[in-house]
Design a protein around this motif. Structure first.
Motif, PDB file in Angstrom:
ATOM      1  N   VAL A  23      -0.766  -2.380   6.759  1.00 24.91           N
ATOM      2  CA  VAL A  23      -0.424  -2.619   5.356  1.00 24.91           C
ATOM      3  C   VAL A  23       0.211  -1.407   4.663  1.00 24.91           C
ATOM      4  CG1 VAL A  23      -1.415  -3.058   3.071  1.00 24.91           C
ATOM      5  CG2 VAL A  23      -2.008  -4.536   4.982  1.00 24.91           C
ATOM      6  N   PRO A  24      -0.375  -0.199   4.703  1.00 25.00           N
ATOM      7  CA  PRO A  24       0.188   0.897   3.899  1.00 25.00           C
ATOM      8  C   PRO A  24       1.675   1.194   4.165  1.00 25.00           C
ATOM      9  CG  PRO A  24      -2.021   1.466   4.614  1.00 25.00           C
ATOM     10  CD  PRO A  24      -1.651   0.201   5.338  1.00 25.00           C
ATOM     11  N   PRO A  25       2.139   1.202   5.429  1.00 28.55           N
ATOM     12  CA  PRO A  25       3.588   1.433   5.629  1.00 28.55           C
ATOM     13  C   PRO A  25       4.456   0.338   5.001  1.00 28.55           C
ATOM     14  CG  PRO A  25       2.383   1.783   7.674  1.00 28.55           C
ATOM     15  CD  PRO A  25       1.430   1.138   6.722  1.00 28.55           C
ATOM     16  N   ALA A  26       3.948  -0.916   5.013  1.00 26.99           N
ATOM     17  CA  ALA A  26       4.712  -1.997   4.382  1.00 26.99           C
ATOM     18  C   ALA A  26       4.783  -1.799   2.868  1.00 26.99           C
ATOM     19  CB  ALA A  26       4.064  -3.340   4.706  1.00 26.99           C
ATOM     20  N   MET A  27       3.681  -1.341   2.274  1.00 26.41           N
ATOM     21  CA  MET A  27       3.694  -1.076   0.833  1.00 26.41           C
ATOM     22  C   MET A  27       4.712   0.015   0.504  1.00 26.41           C
ATOM     23  SD  MET A  27      -0.450  -1.124   0.264  1.00 26.41           S
ATOM     24  CE  MET A  27      -0.543  -1.057  -1.516  1.00 26.41           C
ATOM     25  N   GLU A  28       4.746   1.050   1.337  1.00 23.33           N
ATOM     26  CA  GLU A  28       5.706   2.130   1.094  1.00 23.33           C
ATOM     27  C   GLU A  28       7.140   1.644   1.259  1.00 23.33           C
ATOM     28  OE1 GLU A  28       4.696   6.346   1.828  1.00 23.33           O
ATOM     29  OE2 GLU A  28       3.465   5.502   3.440  1.00 23.33           O
ATOM     30  N   ALA A  29       7.362   0.762   2.251  1.00 21.81           N
ATOM     31  CA  ALA A  29       8.717   0.231   2.462  1.00 21.81           C
ATOM     32  C   ALA A  29       9.166  -0.579   1.244  1.00 21.81           C
ATOM     33  CB  ALA A  29       8.744  -0.638   3.723  1.00 21.81           C
ATOM     34  N   ILE A  30       8.263  -1.354   0.670  1.00 17.84           N
ATOM     35  CA  ILE A  30       8.599  -2.156  -0.520  1.00 17.84           C
ATOM     36  C   ILE A  30       8.859  -1.242  -1.721  1.00 17.84           C
ATOM     37  CG2 ILE A  30       7.626  -3.770  -2.217  1.00 17.84           C
ATOM     38  CD1 ILE A  30       6.141  -5.086   0.181  1.00 17.84           C
ATOM     39  N   LEU A  31       7.966  -0.282  -1.936  1.00 12.53           N
ATOM     40  CA  LEU A  31       8.099   0.592  -3.097  1.00 12.53           C
ATOM     41  C   LEU A  31       9.307   1.520  -2.994  1.00 12.53           C
ATOM     42  CD1 LEU A  31       4.330   1.536  -3.615  1.00 12.53           C
ATOM     43  CD2 LEU A  31       5.730   0.065  -5.071  1.00 12.53           C
ATOM     44  N   GLY A  32       9.710   1.837  -1.753  1.00 12.73           N
ATOM     45  CA  GLY A  32      10.840   2.751  -1.563  1.00 12.73           C
ATOM     46  C   GLY A  32      12.190   2.062  -1.570  1.00 12.73           C
ATOM     47  N   ALA A  33      12.206   0.739  -1.610  1.00 16.33           N
ATOM     48  CA  ALA A  33      13.470   0.001  -1.593  1.00 16.33           C
ATOM     49  C   ALA A  33      14.203   0.144  -2.921  1.00 16.33           C
ATOM     50  CB  ALA A  33      13.207  -1.473  -1.291  1.00 16.33           C
ATOM     51  N   GLU A  34      15.546   0.155  -2.860  1.00 19.01           N
ATOM     52  CA  GLU A  34      16.349   0.321  -4.076  1.00 19.01           C
ATOM     53  C   GLU A  34      16.129  -0.820  -5.071  1.00 19.01           C
ATOM     54  OE1 GLU A  34      20.392   0.818  -3.028  1.00 19.01           O
ATOM     55  OE2 GLU A  34      20.111   2.816  -2.151  1.00 19.01           O
ATOM     56  N   ASP A  35      15.857  -2.022  -4.527  1.00 24.08           N
ATOM     57  CA  ASP A  35      15.700  -3.172  -5.410  1.00 24.08           C
ATOM     58  C   ASP A  35      14.231  -3.463  -5.747  1.00 24.08           C
ATOM     59  OD1 ASP A  35      14.986  -3.893  -2.873  1.00 24.08           O
ATOM     60  OD2 ASP A  35      16.099  -5.797  -2.842  1.00 24.08           O
ATOM     61  N   ASN A  36      13.360  -2.485  -5.511  1.00 22.84           N
ATOM     62  CA  ASN A  36      11.937  -2.711  -5.802  1.00 22.84           C
ATOM     63  C   ASN A  36      11.698  -2.974  -7.291  1.00 22.84           C
ATOM     64  OD1 ASN A  36       8.983  -2.535  -5.574  1.00 22.84           O
ATOM     65  ND2 ASN A  36       9.268  -0.596  -6.675  1.00 22.84           N
ATOM     66  N   LYS A  37      10.857  -3.961  -7.561  1.00 27.61           N
ATOM     67  CA  LYS A  37      10.496  -4.246  -8.948  1.00 27.61           C
ATOM     68  C   LYS A  37       8.977  -4.332  -9.139  1.00 27.61           C
ATOM     69  CE  LYS A  37      11.144  -9.220  -8.154  1.00 27.61           C
ATOM     70  NZ  LYS A  37      11.896 -10.422  -8.506  1.00 27.61           N
ATOM     71  N   ILE A  38       8.233  -3.928  -8.088  1.00 21.47           N
ATOM     72  CA  ILE A  38       6.771  -4.015  -8.155  1.00 21.47           C
ATOM     73  C   ILE A  38       6.230  -2.865  -9.001  1.00 21.47           C
ATOM     74  CG2 ILE A  38       4.634  -4.192  -6.819  1.00 21.47           C
ATOM     75  CD1 ILE A  38       6.791  -6.384  -6.282  1.00 21.47           C
ATOM     76  N   GLN A  39       5.369  -3.201  -9.968  1.00 22.83           N
ATOM     77  CA  GLN A  39       4.787  -2.169 -10.845  1.00 22.83           C
ATOM     78  C   GLN A  39       3.308  -1.934 -10.574  1.00 22.83           C
ATOM     79  OE1 GLN A  39       6.493  -4.557 -14.110  1.00 22.83           O
ATOM     80  NE2 GLN A  39       7.105  -2.590 -15.019  1.00 22.83           N
ATOM     81  N   GLY A  40       2.688  -2.820  -9.803  1.00 23.19           N
ATOM     82  CA  GLY A  40       1.276  -2.643  -9.471  1.00 23.19           C
ATOM     83  C   GLY A  40       0.893  -3.531  -8.298  1.00 23.19           C
ATOM     84  N   PHE A  41      -0.094  -3.083  -7.527  1.00 21.37           N
ATOM     85  CA  PHE A  41      -0.526  -3.838  -6.348  1.00 21.37           C
ATOM     86  C   PHE A  41      -1.981  -4.283  -6.477  1.00 21.37           C
ATOM     87  CE2 PHE A  41       2.836  -1.651  -3.770  1.00 21.37           C
ATOM     88  CZ  PHE A  41       3.362  -2.780  -3.163  1.00 21.37           C
ATOM     89  N   LEU A  42      -2.244  -5.527  -6.076  1.00 17.82           N
ATOM     90  CA  LEU A  42      -3.597  -5.928  -5.710  1.00 17.82           C
ATOM     91  C   LEU A  42      -3.693  -5.708  -4.208  1.00 17.82           C
ATOM     92  CD1 LEU A  42      -4.143  -9.319  -7.628  1.00 17.82           C
ATOM     93  CD2 LEU A  42      -4.647  -6.991  -8.402  1.00 17.82           C
ATOM     94  N   ALA A  43      -4.411  -4.675  -3.788  1.00 22.38           N
ATOM     95  CA  ALA A  43      -4.527  -4.379  -2.357  1.00 22.38           C
ATOM     96  C   ALA A  43      -5.474  -5.378  -1.688  1.00 22.38           C
ATOM     97  CB  ALA A  43      -5.028  -2.950  -2.159  1.00 22.38           C
ATOM     98  N   ALA A  44      -5.259  -5.562  -0.387  1.00 18.37           N
ATOM     99  CA  ALA A  44      -6.003  -6.594   0.358  1.00 18.37           C
ATOM    100  C   ALA A  44      -7.425  -6.135   0.668  1.00 18.37           C
ATOM    101  CB  ALA A  44      -5.256  -6.915   1.647  1.00 18.37           C
ATOM    102  N   GLY A  45      -8.407  -6.850   0.135  1.00 15.73           N
ATOM    103  CA  GLY A  45      -9.795  -6.446   0.283  1.00 15.73           C
ATOM    104  C   GLY A  45     -10.279  -6.394   1.715  1.00 15.73           C
ATOM    105  N   HIS A  46      -9.846  -7.371   2.546  1.00 17.72           N
ATOM    106  CA  HIS A  46     -10.392  -7.375   3.911  1.00 17.72           C
ATOM    107  C   HIS A  46      -9.819  -6.236   4.758  1.00 17.72           C
ATOM    108  CE1 HIS A  46      -6.655  -9.332   4.234  1.00 17.72           C
ATOM    109  NE2 HIS A  46      -6.998 -10.488   4.741  1.00 17.72           N
TER     110      HIS A  46
END
Length: 366
Positions: free
Chosen positions: A171-194
């Motif tokens: 999960v963490p590398p995928a979150m970084e890939a999303i946040l580092g993308a030029e078209d990212n629009k995510i402002q906050g994450f609900l991280a996966a509990g399991h």
């Protein structure tokens, strides 16, 4: 039911909806990482009762959805070998490869068995010494301990006709890939509990700081999700960037240390292909050389041409939070659970399946 009913209390849900509405003053785009969270949000109608300023988008936390088509092709290839029994969890069976799914291969005579645990596959190997038994080991950090344990168990018992076809993603590398993308629009994450139950959430602090994105480790029941959204919106509205733990009844900051030891006894971190997303550095597990005899990729020296993803499926855009399922021109029409173009329509954690089965309103938007 104890430990479930108290997290589905309608009066408490109304209270949290009111709290969220009371603190929301600006538009916020929030991604829930896990497909289980997506299904709970849609199935329980939570998305429909949130303030219009909150835009929930759906992340890549569906392991079946992100398994690349060429790995499914490998599983189909193995299942069709005369001396192989291919074992898999049920949610992979109907996911389309470039030519066919495992279900289709089974209908044509391939030996495909649905199991509920990788240890069940080890038992099948013990009972069928004349066959090679391969377990299709798909999943995030959550399922990695059990899959690693099956290799350790097979090794201890001297079961040489068992191996796993690995498709483990992190999960963490995928979150970084999303946040580092030029078209990212995510402002906050609900991280996966399991996932955090196994791995903890220590490494999320540096990601939150680097990308200035608050996170809340969140569970899966309706009150978990509402409380997680409330905690995250509160951070956003107050301009705070932190990592908080809503799922504290299960998740510890350090995670399950023993499970982590089991993972890293068998696996090491490598680059991994994600369906519709591409290759993400250091985002997957591969079997260590010490246990290479249990690596199906090496054991069978599978050489098949790497197929292209179905261009009609926009799974990648949905998994990165750029589009919603109903924004796909094929949703509910050419792509449906009976005839899926991609995994998100058939997986029990897929965003497209969640909207198709649980959101009647979505068809009015199409």
């Amino acid at each position: 039911m104890k430990y479930l009913d108290e997290f589905r209390d309608p009066e408490l849900a109304k209270k949290y909806i009111g709290l969220i509405k009371g603190i929301t003053t600006k538009p916020w785009t929030i991604m829930e990482i896990c497909g289980g969270q997506t299904h709970s949000l849609v199935k329980n109608g939570i998305i429909d009762v949130l303030p219009k300023e909150i835009n929930m988008v759906h992340g890549p936390g569906c392991p079946v959805c992100v398994t690349p088509v060429h790995l499914i092709d490998k599983a189909v290839f193995l299942a069709k070998q005369e001396n192989v029994i291919l074992c898999s969890f049920g949610d992979m069976i109907r996911v389309p490869g470039s030519v066919m799914s495992l279900a289709k291969a089974k209908s044509e005579g391939a030996s495909v068995k649905v199991v509920y645990s990788p240890l069940e596959a080890v038992t099948i190997a013990q009972k069928n010494p004349e066959k090679e038994v391969v377990f299709f080991a798909v999943g995030f950090e959550t399922t990695a301990p059990a899959n690693a344990l099956s290799v350790i168990q097979a090794d201890k018992m001297g079961v040489k006709n068992y191996s796993i076809l690995t498709s483990h993603v992190l999960v963490p590398p995928a979150m970084e890939a999303i946040l580092g993308a030029e078209d990212n629009k995510i402002q906050g994450f609900l991280a996966a509990g399991h996932v955090c139950t196994v791995m903890g959430y220590e490494e999320y602090f540096s990601i939150a700081k680097q990308y200035k994105t608050p996170m809340v480790v969140t569970g899966f029941e309706p009150l978990d999700l509402l409380q997680g959204i409330y905690m995250l919106v509160k951070q956003l509205e107050e301009g705070r960037i932190d990592v908080e733990n809503q799922y504290s009844r299960i998740v510890k900051r350090e995670g399950n240390v023993e499970a982590q030891k089991t993972i890293f006894e068998v696996f090491e971190i490598k680059d991994r292909d994600w369906r519709g997303v591409g290759t993400i550095s250091n985002s997957g597990y591969e079997i260590k050389e010490k246990y290479s005899q249990y690596d199906a990729d090496k054991k069978f020296a599978i050489k098949i041409e790497k197929a292209e993803e179905n261009a009609e499926c926009i799974a990648g855009e949905i998994l990165k939070g750029n589009k919603k399922p109903f924004e796909c021109i094929h949703f509910g029409k050419k792509c449906n659970p009976e005839h899926p173009l991609g995994a998100p329509m058939v997986s029990s954690e897929g965003a497209c399946a969640a909207y198709y089965h649980f959101s009647s309103d979505v068809f009015e938007l199409m």
